[in-house]
Design a protein around this motif. Structure first.
Motif, PDB file in Angstrom:
ATOM      1  N   SER A  89      61.395  44.107  11.799  1.00 54.69           N
ATOM      2  CA  SER A  89      62.089  42.985  12.440  1.00 54.69           C
ATOM      3  C   SER A  89      61.671  41.625  11.890  1.00 54.69           C
ATOM      4  N   THR A  90      60.561  41.568  11.172  1.00 55.44           N
ATOM      5  CA  THR A  90      60.048  40.302  10.651  1.00 55.44           C
ATOM      6  C   THR A  90      59.101  40.577   9.491  1.00 55.44           C
ATOM      7  N   THR A  91      58.862  39.561   8.673  1.00 59.55           N
ATOM      8  CA  THR A  91      57.850  39.668   7.607  1.00 59.55           C
ATOM      9  C   THR A  91      56.571  38.945   8.002  1.00 59.55           C
ATOM     10  N   ASP A  92      56.553  38.354   9.177  1.00 60.42           N
ATOM     11  CA  ASP A  92      55.356  37.676   9.700  1.00 60.42           C
ATOM     12  C   ASP A  92      54.484  38.735  10.375  1.00 60.42           C
ATOM     13  N   ASN A  93      53.307  38.974   9.828  1.00 54.39           N
ATOM     14  CA  ASN A  93      52.479  40.073  10.326  1.00 54.39           C
ATOM     15  C   ASN A  93      52.007  39.883  11.768  1.00 54.39           C
ATOM     16  N   LYS A  94      51.781  38.656  12.167  1.00 53.67           N
ATOM     17  CA  LYS A  94      51.394  38.424  13.562  1.00 53.67           C
ATOM     18  C   LYS A  94      52.525  38.842  14.489  1.00 53.67           C
ATOM     19  N   GLN A  95      53.760  38.517  14.109  1.00 52.98           N
ATOM     20  CA  GLN A  95      54.905  38.896  14.909  1.00 52.98           C
ATOM     21  C   GLN A  95      55.161  40.402  14.833  1.00 52.98           C
ATOM     22  N   ARG A  96      54.828  41.001  13.683  1.00 52.28           N
ATOM     23  CA  ARG A  96      54.951  42.453  13.572  1.00 52.28           C
ATOM     24  C   ARG A  96      54.048  43.157  14.567  1.00 52.28           C
ATOM     25  N   VAL A  97      52.820  42.684  14.684  1.00 48.58           N
ATOM     26  CA  VAL A  97      51.888  43.274  15.650  1.00 48.58           C
ATOM     27  C   VAL A  97      52.439  43.123  17.062  1.00 48.58           C
ATOM     28  N   ALA A  98      52.939  41.926  17.379  1.00 53.72           N
ATOM     29  CA  ALA A  98      53.478  41.679  18.716  1.00 53.72           C
ATOM     30  C   ALA A  98      54.677  42.582  18.998  1.00 53.72           C
ATOM     31  N   GLY A 165      44.150  53.467  15.099  1.00 50.42           N
ATOM     32  CA  GLY A 165      43.503  52.703  16.162  1.00 50.42           C
ATOM     33  C   GLY A 165      44.466  51.763  16.869  1.00 50.42           C
ATOM     34  N   LEU A 166      45.299  51.074  16.108  1.00 46.00           N
ATOM     35  CA  LEU A 166      46.260  50.145  16.697  1.00 46.00           C
ATOM     36  C   LEU A 166      47.287  50.874  17.563  1.00 46.00           C
ATOM     37  N   CYS A 167      47.823  51.979  17.041  1.00 44.94           N
ATOM     38  CA  CYS A 167      48.827  52.735  17.794  1.00 44.94           C
ATOM     39  C   CYS A 167      48.218  53.384  19.036  1.00 44.94           C
ATOM     40  N   GLY A 168      46.999  53.887  18.885  1.00 40.38           N
ATOM     41  CA  GLY A 168      46.323  54.489  20.029  1.00 40.38           C
ATOM     42  C   GLY A 168      46.074  53.471  21.125  1.00 40.38           C
ATOM     43  N   MET A 169      45.650  52.267  20.735  1.00 37.61           N
ATOM     44  CA  MET A 169      45.429  51.217  21.725  1.00 37.61           C
ATOM     45  C   MET A 169      46.733  50.848  22.421  1.00 37.61           C
ATOM     46  N   LYS A 191      51.788  40.908  25.194  1.00 38.55           N
ATOM     47  CA  LYS A 191      51.255  39.757  24.452  1.00 38.55           C
ATOM     48  C   LYS A 191      49.731  39.775  24.455  1.00 38.55           C
ATOM     49  N   LEU A 192      49.135  40.146  25.580  1.00 37.90           N
ATOM     50  CA  LEU A 192      47.684  40.208  25.687  1.00 37.90           C
ATOM     51  C   LEU A 192      47.107  41.231  24.705  1.00 37.90           C
ATOM     52  N   ILE A 193      47.710  42.415  24.652  1.00 36.83           N
ATOM     53  CA  ILE A 193      47.225  43.462  23.756  1.00 36.83           C
ATOM     54  C   ILE A 193      47.533  43.120  22.295  1.00 36.83           C
ATOM     55  N   SER A 197      44.872  42.844  19.239  1.00 38.74           N
ATOM     56  CA  SER A 197      45.104  43.585  17.994  1.00 38.74           C
ATOM     57  C   SER A 197      45.144  42.652  16.794  1.00 38.74           C
ATOM     58  N   TRP A 198      45.834  41.540  16.937  1.00 38.90           N
ATOM     59  CA  TRP A 198      45.971  40.609  15.811  1.00 38.90           C
ATOM     60  C   TRP A 198      44.627  40.002  15.416  1.00 38.90           C
ATOM     61  N   ARG A 199      43.803  39.674  16.402  1.00 33.94           N
ATOM     62  CA  ARG A 199      42.495  39.089  16.085  1.00 33.94           C
ATOM     63  C   ARG A 199      41.628  40.064  15.308  1.00 33.94           C
ATOM     64  N   GLY A 200      41.882  41.362  15.498  1.00 37.03           N
ATOM     65  CA  GLY A 200      41.138  42.339  14.721  1.00 37.03           C
ATOM     66  C   GLY A 200      41.708  42.548  13.332  1.00 37.03           C
ATOM     67  N   ILE A 201      43.001  42.828  13.242  1.00 35.03           N
ATOM     68  CA  ILE A 201      43.595  43.189  11.960  1.00 35.03           C
ATOM     69  C   ILE A 201      43.711  41.989  11.043  1.00 35.03           C
ATOM     70  N   ALA A 202      43.790  40.771  11.595  1.00 36.49           N
ATOM     71  CA  ALA A 202      43.914  39.572  10.763  1.00 36.49           C
ATOM     72  C   ALA A 202      42.655  39.291   9.964  1.00 36.49           C
ATOM     73  N   GLY A 203      41.556  39.926  10.320  1.00 39.69           N
ATOM     74  CA  GLY A 203      40.303  39.679   9.600  1.00 39.69           C
ATOM     75  C   GLY A 203      40.201  40.414   8.269  1.00 39.69           C
TER      76      GLY A 203
END
Length: 208
Positions: A89-98, A165-169, A191-193, A197-203
């Motif tokens: 739906s997007t190429t923005d990875n933060k939005q992809r996670v959301a 890990g992301l899918c399981g969470m 949004k909370l989850i 997730s983003w704070r982890g994978i963005a690193g």
């Protein structure tokens, strides 16, 4: 219109095209399996809920397990397609996670309770069911892993582990949220989850 809605709307005894009849039977089966579980459900119950005779039911599904597996296939595919659509739906990875987290929350919130067949089945000792349940989790993780591999310098095995890990969470938190009475609005919960997730994978390092 969903299969369950088709079941609720159908006039009793109406002749339907084969595909429409199959969808109607699947809708009735979903209601019975979700409410009673596989072992307690009977083909008599499903036929009665669909408003058909047992011979009509058996014309489409030779046995209860065949019916259950057809329903499971339908809802496993729905989750995988939702995750793939979220990632595309997007190429923005933060939005992809959301979007991906929201896909799981929307899936468990579905009024028909189909997620219970996928994630809370009482038939996981049956190999055919276990294979499907494992495959839907794997397919979702592989879709996420492909994006991680494409955008980072991580080896494929590490990308896959992160994706699992992301899918399981997403799955576990969405089910907890529903079971806890949806005390947080769905959008806020997702949004909370996704923020966690983003704070982890963005690193992890991006290519280049």
């Amino acid at each position: 219109m969903t299969a369950v809605e088709q079941t609720e709307a159908r006039p009793r005894g109406t002749r339907l095209p084969r595909r429409a009849r199959r969808n109607q039977l699947l809708g009735a089966a979903q209601e019975v399996f979700v409410a009673q579980g596989y072992h307690a459900a009977a083909m008599d119950d499903i036929a009665e809920r669909a408003g058909v005779s047992k011979p009509v039911l058996y014309q489409h599904f030779p046995g209860k397990l065949d019916l259950y597996l057809a329903l499971l296939d339908q809802h496993c595919e729905a989750l995988v397609e939702s995750v793939r659509a979220a990632l595309a739906s997007t190429t923005d990875n933060k939005q992809r996670v959301a979007a991906t987290m929201d896909a799981y929350f929307r899936y468990v919130e579905n009024e028909g309770g189909a997620f219970r067949l996928v994630f809370e089945s009482d038939l996981t000792n049956e190999p055919a069911v276990r294979d499907r349940v494992d495959k839907v989790s794997l397919d979702c993780a592989q879709a996420v892993s492909a994006v991680i591999s494409e955008d980072t310098d991580l080896p494929e095995d590490e990308a896959m582990l992160l994706a699992v890990g992301l899918c399981g969470m997403a799955q576990i938190t969405a089910r907890y949220w529903l079971g806890d009475g949806q005390r947080i609005p769905r959008d806020a919960a997702a949004k909370l989850i996704s923020s966690l997730s983003w704070r982890g994978i963005a690193g992890f390092p991006m290519h280049g």
